[in-house]
Design a protein around this motif. Structure first.
Motif, PDB file in Angstrom:
ATOM      1  N   SER A  56       0.865  -1.170   0.000  1.00  0.00           N
ATOM      2  CA  SER A  56       0.000   0.000   0.000  1.00  0.00           C
ATOM      3  C   SER A  56       0.905   1.224   0.000  1.00  0.00           C
ATOM      4  O   SER A  56       1.957   1.225   0.629  1.00  0.00           O
ATOM      5  N   PRO A  57       0.510   2.238  -0.751  1.00  0.00           N
ATOM      6  CA  PRO A  57       1.428   3.358  -0.996  1.00  0.00           C
ATOM      7  C   PRO A  57       1.694   4.209   0.237  1.00  0.00           C
ATOM      8  O   PRO A  57       0.759   4.783   0.791  1.00  0.00           O
ATOM      9  N   SER A  58       2.949   4.275   0.670  1.00  0.00           N
ATOM     10  CA  SER A  58       3.283   5.174   1.778  1.00  0.00           C
ATOM     11  C   SER A  58       4.332   6.187   1.354  1.00  0.00           C
ATOM     12  O   SER A  58       4.886   6.896   2.167  1.00  0.00           O
ATOM     13  N   PHE A  59       4.587   6.229   0.048  1.00  0.00           N
ATOM     14  CA  PHE A  59       5.581   7.154  -0.497  1.00  0.00           C
ATOM     15  C   PHE A  59       4.847   8.435  -0.900  1.00  0.00           C
ATOM     16  O   PHE A  59       3.983   8.412  -1.765  1.00  0.00           O
ATOM     17  N   ASN A  60       5.149   9.532  -0.220  1.00  0.00           N
ATOM     18  CA  ASN A  60       4.422  10.782  -0.434  1.00  0.00           C
ATOM     19  C   ASN A  60       5.275  11.850  -1.100  1.00  0.00           C
ATOM     20  O   ASN A  60       6.457  11.971  -0.808  1.00  0.00           O
ATOM     21  N   VAL A  61       4.633  12.614  -1.957  1.00  0.00           N
ATOM     22  CA  VAL A  61       5.317  13.712  -2.618  1.00  0.00           C
ATOM     23  C   VAL A  61       4.502  14.979  -2.378  1.00  0.00           C
ATOM     24  O   VAL A  61       3.285  14.974  -2.550  1.00  0.00           O
ATOM     25  N   SER A  62       5.184  16.025  -1.963  1.00  0.00           N
ATOM     26  CA  SER A  62       4.512  17.307  -1.775  1.00  0.00           C
ATOM     27  C   SER A  62       4.986  18.272  -2.854  1.00  0.00           C
ATOM     28  O   SER A  62       6.071  18.821  -2.753  1.00  0.00           O
ATOM     29  N   PRO A  63       4.174  18.454  -3.908  1.00  0.00           N
ATOM     30  CA  PRO A  63       4.593  19.372  -4.976  1.00  0.00           C
ATOM     31  C   PRO A  63       4.760  20.796  -4.445  1.00  0.00           C
ATOM     32  O   PRO A  63       5.639  21.513  -4.888  1.00  0.00           O
ATOM     33  N   ALA A  64       3.927  21.188  -3.494  1.00  0.00           N
ATOM     34  CA  ALA A  64       4.002  22.553  -2.975  1.00  0.00           C
ATOM     35  C   ALA A  64       5.342  22.815  -2.303  1.00  0.00           C
ATOM     36  O   ALA A  64       5.924  23.879  -2.444  1.00  0.00           O
ATOM     37  N   ARG A  65       5.819  21.834  -1.564  1.00  0.00           N
ATOM     38  CA  ARG A  65       7.085  22.020  -0.863  1.00  0.00           C
ATOM     39  C   ARG A  65       8.257  21.404  -1.606  1.00  0.00           C
ATOM     40  O   ARG A  65       9.383  21.470  -1.153  1.00  0.00           O
ATOM     41  N   ASN A  66       7.970  20.781  -2.744  1.00  0.00           N
ATOM     42  CA  ASN A  66       9.013  20.191  -3.580  1.00  0.00           C
ATOM     43  C   ASN A  66       9.851  19.153  -2.841  1.00  0.00           C
ATOM     44  O   ASN A  66      11.071  19.098  -3.002  1.00  0.00           O
ATOM     45  N   VAL A  67       9.206  18.369  -1.983  1.00  0.00           N
ATOM     46  CA  VAL A  67       9.924  17.317  -1.261  1.00  0.00           C
ATOM     47  C   VAL A  67       9.140  16.005  -1.343  1.00  0.00           C
ATOM     48  O   VAL A  67       7.954  15.999  -1.666  1.00  0.00           O
ATOM     49  N   PHE A  68       9.843  14.902  -1.074  1.00  0.00           N
ATOM     50  CA  PHE A  68       9.176  13.599  -0.990  1.00  0.00           C
ATOM     51  C   PHE A  68       9.519  12.987   0.358  1.00  0.00           C
ATOM     52  O   PHE A  68      10.518  13.348   0.981  1.00  0.00           O
ATOM     53  N   TYR A  69       8.667  12.071   0.793  1.00  0.00           N
ATOM     54  CA  TYR A  69       8.953  11.359   2.033  1.00  0.00           C
ATOM     55  C   TYR A  69       8.207  10.034   2.048  1.00  0.00           C
ATOM     56  O   TYR A  69       7.057   9.968   1.640  1.00  0.00           O
ATOM     57  N   GLY A  72       6.923   4.622   5.033  1.00  0.00           N
ATOM     58  CA  GLY A  72       7.265   3.220   5.266  1.00  0.00           C
ATOM     59  C   GLY A  72       8.714   3.044   5.669  1.00  0.00           C
ATOM     60  O   GLY A  72       9.016   2.311   6.604  1.00  0.00           O
ATOM     61  N   CYS A  73       9.634   3.693   4.950  1.00  0.00           N
ATOM     62  CA  CYS A  73      11.055   3.450   5.224  1.00  0.00           C
ATOM     63  C   CYS A  73      11.788   4.701   5.663  1.00  0.00           C
ATOM     64  O   CYS A  73      12.977   4.643   5.976  1.00  0.00           O
ATOM     65  N   GLY A  74      11.099   5.838   5.670  1.00  0.00           N
ATOM     66  CA  GLY A  74      11.723   7.033   6.221  1.00  0.00           C
ATOM     67  C   GLY A  74      12.649   7.792   5.283  1.00  0.00           C
ATOM     68  O   GLY A  74      13.291   8.743   5.691  1.00  0.00           O
ATOM     69  N   VAL A  75      12.740   7.376   4.013  1.00  0.00           N
ATOM     70  CA  VAL A  75      13.594   8.105   3.076  1.00  0.00           C
ATOM     71  C   VAL A  75      12.849   9.353   2.599  1.00  0.00           C
ATOM     72  O   VAL A  75      11.655   9.307   2.338  1.00  0.00           O
ATOM     73  N   GLY A  76      13.559  10.458   2.521  1.00  0.00           N
ATOM     74  CA  GLY A  76      12.914  11.675   2.058  1.00  0.00           C
ATOM     75  C   GLY A  76      13.915  12.735   1.662  1.00  0.00           C
ATOM     76  O   GLY A  76      15.106  12.603   1.940  1.00  0.00           O
ATOM     77  N   GLY A 532      10.718  25.534   2.442  1.00  0.00           N
ATOM     78  CA  GLY A 532      11.228  24.705   1.352  1.00  0.00           C
ATOM     79  C   GLY A 532      12.148  23.607   1.843  1.00  0.00           C
ATOM     80  O   GLY A 532      12.352  23.424   3.041  1.00  0.00           O
ATOM     81  N   ALA A 533      12.682  22.876   0.875  1.00  0.00           N
ATOM     82  CA  ALA A 533      13.497  21.704   1.193  1.00  0.00           C
ATOM     83  C   ALA A 533      14.758  22.083   1.971  1.00  0.00           C
ATOM     84  O   ALA A 533      15.226  21.334   2.814  1.00  0.00           O
ATOM     85  N   VAL A 534      15.302  23.269   1.693  1.00  0.00           N
ATOM     86  CA  VAL A 534      16.529  23.694   2.366  1.00  0.00           C
ATOM     87  C   VAL A 534      16.289  23.844   3.863  1.00  0.00           C
ATOM     88  O   VAL A 534      17.091  23.413   4.694  1.00  0.00           O
TER      89      VAL A 534
END
Ligand SMILES: [Zn+2]
Length: 631
Positions: A56-69, A72-76, A532-534
């Protein structure tokens, strides 16, 4: 943490150019090339994580903040980080790739300010991809030469016209020892690059010669469309090499991942939730041209686990939207064997797996040639559930006229039924198997049950083990409001900064939340941040608590609990609720303490505490009003 990686490289990319690349890159576009994304609400997107296996999808992308997270595994991180992790690129290679994509000419620190020019030493991946692009053009141009006539005849004989050959970039590797090698050397590619990329190889004499000669060439592209290798078909009888020759394993060509045609098919695969797996380059072409646009093929290797992972992400193959996987095989023995092996792979898909066996042992290319486009579409339409095919095939090997034959066939078929993912379908298949074998239902049922509980049962689809990062429960209202405050600081520092910074870390209760609150302070506070991502990276770097670091990535993309854009009122309400929780906690503690004090013998302390209680209650009332929406 990025800056370090850049500093050690000769020819550091200018910071402002890196910032420009970040700004001009839409992370959702970059990630969509590899992972099919769907709306997750709150403007966010979700998909199946490319960094861990999940249903089940736990990989999230936030276009507004230009980040992914990934929950499930904590990579972002940002788009640069995504390419580094997903494509195993260095920081510089990632930036270069994104810059090329966004049409940004990078400048390097050592360069003369006035004359921006490409860096002489690009990252390895980019060099190898550039060499392959040049080789593709070289082979393509050769296809029209006199020597390439057998190649043109081969294509025409398979029903591919000039337009088809061009669409797939077909080419010809000419007769000659080192024509491509010389051509690429003239274009500035080094000896090492040509060998590493698998385009040339050293001859016994030590000089460099072309790997592919006198062959029809198919450029093999990765999912993003970059050519990363070639498939080469023998054309001449005196060519004593194998019928098909492929690029060897290189830093950019991993045959266990490569799917021919995926660059052209991925959009339709995602749209239809369906993929057709065929066996060769010509089959992919034939299917696409016959309007089966979801076809892909492996390149010189069997279909395996890595291919499944690639396809599942494109298919969005998950509990909420199971995909459909159709394997096509010729009816011959090898095809049947492959089909049975596919039964093992079937367990790794959530979706349903089908087999389409072409009539008269024809592959899709032959079928299209003999019977036309409609026959190819019909082949796919007449697919059969894999389990039906496998059962029929297993049973066919036994003589059902004898008791021994029937019992043995049952023994071999029972494990297949026991492995059917959809448990509700098992009784139906037990009945069907009993009928096919001419046996009573009961012994078949027992055999299936025994197989299900036998040593093989472990391969049945168990719930995937998800390693969630340590994250405080969000079920208590207090925990929830603490989370919301931290999200505001991470996602909306410009809006929420001053109010957030005004509330002490001691007002947070959960230790991980306290750690994140402290990290925001250590990163300079939310008031001065631009977001932002920074900003998120800076807070993460400032956090020395591992669970806190994981939580920061999570909170950076988790939607706020408000419909529409957050405003000052929402920030004020959130911070008031947070403090109110903290204040009422202190009031409770204080009341309990006051109850335990003897007001006669400890009069001073009693009144001091009582005074404190009154002012806390007054504060709590004010906060409650603020939390109710008054500013
Ligand atoms: Zn993940």
């Amino acid at each position: 943490m990025y800056a370090e990686g850049v500093a050690v490289m000769a020819g550091r990319i200018r910071d402002e150019d890196i910032a420009l690349v970040r700004e001009r890159t839409a992370i959702a576009d970059v990630i969509s090339e590899v992972v099919t994304l769907k709306s997750a609400g709150g403007g966010n997107l979700k998909g199946l994580c490319p960094f861990h296996d999940e249903k089940s999808p736990s990989f999230n992308v936030s276009p507004a903040r230009n980040v992914f997270y990934c929950f499930g595994c904590g990579v972002g991180g940002d788009a640069i980080k995504f390419l580094m992790d997903a494509e195993h690129l260095s920081f510089v290679e990632s930036v270069e790739r994104l810059a090329a994509r966004a049409g940004i000419q990078l400048r390097y620190v050592e360069d003369d300010r006035s004359t921006p020019r490409p860096r002489p030493q690009q990252g390895q991946r980019q060099r190898l991809v550039a060499a392959h692009a040049a080789a593709t053009e070289f082979y393509r141009a050769q296809l029209t030469t006199a020597g390439a006539r057998p190649a043109r005849e081969f294509l025409a004989g398979r029903g591919f016209d000039r337009a088809a050959a061009e669409r797939y970039g077909c080419g010809f590797a000419p007769d000659g020892w080192d024509l491509l090698t010389k051509h690429l050397r003239q274009q500035g590619f080094t000896h090492d690059e040509l060998v590493t990329g698998g385009l040339s190889r050293p001859a016994r004499s030590g000089s460099l010669i072309d790997r592919f000669r006198r062959r029809l060439m198919w450029p093999i592209r990765d999912i993003t469309g970059d050519v990363i290798g070639f498939g080469a078909r023998k054309l001449f009888d005196d060519d004593d090499g194998p019928k098909y020759l492929n690029t060897p394993e290189t830093p950019i060509y991993k045959k266990s991942h490569v799917l021919y045609g995926i660059d052209q098919a991925k959009r339709e695969i995602a749209k239809q939730g369906k993929v057709v797996v065929v066996e060769g380059y010509t089959d992919v072409m034939a299917c696409h041209l016959a309007d089966v646009p979801t076809a892909v093929a492996t390149c010189g290797t069997a279909f395996g686990g890595d291919h499944i992972s690639v396809l599942r992400r494109v298919l969005f193959d998950s509990d909420e939207r199971a995909g459909e996987i159709i394997f096509t095989f010729d009816g011959d023995a090898a095809g049947q064997k492959a089909a049975l092996r596919a039964f093992e792979d079937d367990q790794r898909f959530v979706g349903r797996t089908f087999i389409a066996v072409s009539p008269d042992n024809m592959d899709p290319c032959e079928l299209r040639l003999a019977k036309g486009d409609l026959a190819v579409r019909d082949l796919v339409a007449r697919r059969e559930p894999l389990v039906d095919f496998a059962l029929r095939h297993v049973i066919s090997r036994f003589d059902l006229d004898t008791v021994d034959g029937r019992v043995e066939a049952m023994r071999r078929a029972a494990p297949l039924v026991a492995k059917i993912k959809d448990r509700e379908k098992r009784p139906e298949y037990v009945r069907k198997l009993a009928g096919d074998l001419g046996m009573e239902i009961e012994p078949v049922q027992r055999a299936v049950l025994a197989a299900a509980h036998g040593p093989q049962a472990g391969s049945a689809p168990a719930a995937p083990a998800r390693s969630r990062p340590a994250s405080p429960a969000v079920d208590s209202p207090r925990s929830m409001v603490e989370r919301e405050a931290l999200k505001l600081a991470l996602q909306e520092p410009v809006l929420a900064g001053p109010m957030f910074d005004a509330v002490e870390a001691t007002d947070y209760q959960h230790p991980v939340h306290v750690a994140v609150r402290a990290a925001v302070a250590a990163a300079g506070g939310a008031s001065g941040a631009t977001g932002g991502a920074v900003w998120i990276e800076r807070v993460r770097d400032a956090c020395d608590d591992l669970a806190g670091q994981a939580l920061i990535g999570e909170l950076a993309v988790e939607p706020l609990r408000i419909d529409g854009e957050p405003d000052p009122r929402y920030v004020s309400i959130t911070m008031a609720r947070l403090q109110w929780s903290s204040v009422t906690g202190r009031i409770r503690d204080l009341k309990s303490k006051i109850q335990r004090i003897n007001p006669v013998s400890n009069k001073d302390e009693y009144f001091a505490l009582f005074g404190e209680l009154l002012s806390l209650e007054q504060h709590a009332r004010a906060l409650r009003e603020q939390a109710a929406g008054g500013l």
